[in-house]
Design a protein around this motif. Sequence first.
Motif, PDB file in Angstrom:
ATOM      1  N   VAL A   1     112.665 -19.164 122.415  1.00  0.00           N
ATOM      2  CA  VAL A   1     111.610 -18.005 123.137  1.00  0.00           C
ATOM      3  C   VAL A   1     110.092 -16.836 122.400  1.00  0.00           C
TER       4      VAL A   1
ATOM      5  N   HIS B   1     118.985 -13.623 125.278  1.00  0.00           N
ATOM      6  CA  HIS B   1     117.415 -13.479 125.281  1.00  0.00           C
ATOM      7  C   HIS B   1     116.849 -12.713 126.802  1.00  0.00           C
TER       8      HIS B   1
ATOM      9  N   GLN C   1     114.341 -17.754 118.235  1.00  0.00           N
ATOM     10  CA  GLN C   1     115.891 -17.686 119.117  1.00  0.00           C
ATOM     11  C   GLN C   1     115.531 -19.266 120.103  1.00  0.00           C
TER      12      GLN C   1
END
Length: 247
Positions: free
Chosen positions: A103, A157, A201
Motif C-alpha cells: 500500500v 488501508h 502494509q
Amino acid sequence: MLAAAQQIAVDTLDDKRFHLRVGMGTHGLTRDEIHANAGLNAIGQYYGDLDELRAILAPMLGIGTAEERARNKASVREVTPGQASELLSATTPVQQFATKSAVLTSRTLLSDEQIGAAAERLLEWPGSDNEEGAGFAMFALGGEINQVPPDATAFVHRNGVFILAAETSWADYDPPRVATANLHWLSEFYQSIFGDTPPSQSYQNFPDPTLKDWRRAYYGANYDRLVEVNRTYDPTNFFSYPQAIGT
C-alpha cells in the motif's frame, strides 16, 4: 508516464468521480518476445465531462511521440455504461500465479529510480506459457475509500494513494523449473522496487505466503479485534487457511 500518473492520483485523491489503474507488464516465452511485449498500460473511468478528463490526464497525454500522443488522446473517450463494463472488465490471472503487494501512501510513491529498476527487472522475467505474463499494477485509492476511519471496518488501508500488486504467472502444464524461476523472479522484482524495507502494509486480497508479519501488514491495529470476532462467530475455525484470522 508512471511518475505523471502518480501525481495525477495525488491531485485527484478526493475526487470520487475519477479512478485510475496504471502498470507495467510483459508476456512471452523467449527473450525477444518478452522484450517486444513489455510496456505500460493505463485504464480508468471518470464520471464527468470528457474535456475535464482530458485536462486531468494532460500530464500523461503529453508524453511520447506525436503518433503515441494522438493514439493515447483518442483512447480517452465517452462511452455508455454497457460499453464501460466491457472495457473495464478484468479477471485475476488464470492457471498459476503469485503476487506480492504494497500500500503506497503519498510519502512512499515510487521514485524514478524505483520505476527504472522495476523496468530493468521486468525485461529479465524468465517467461512462461501463461499469457497473463508478469509485471505490476497500481490501483488508485482515495475517494470514499479514504473517508472511512481505519478502525471502522476490517479494511485498514484508509490513507493510501495506490495498492501496488506485483505478479507473475505460469501455465498449469509448464515444467516445475518454470514455476521455480517465476517465484524467484517475483521476489527479486519486488526487492528491486523496495529493497529490504518495503512498505509496512499489504493488501489481504493479494495474499503473499512469504509475508512474515502478515497479520499487521493486512489488518494493522484491527487484527486483535478481528480475532475476537472470529472466536465469536467461527469458534471452530471452519473458515481457515495458513493466513486466516486467528491462525
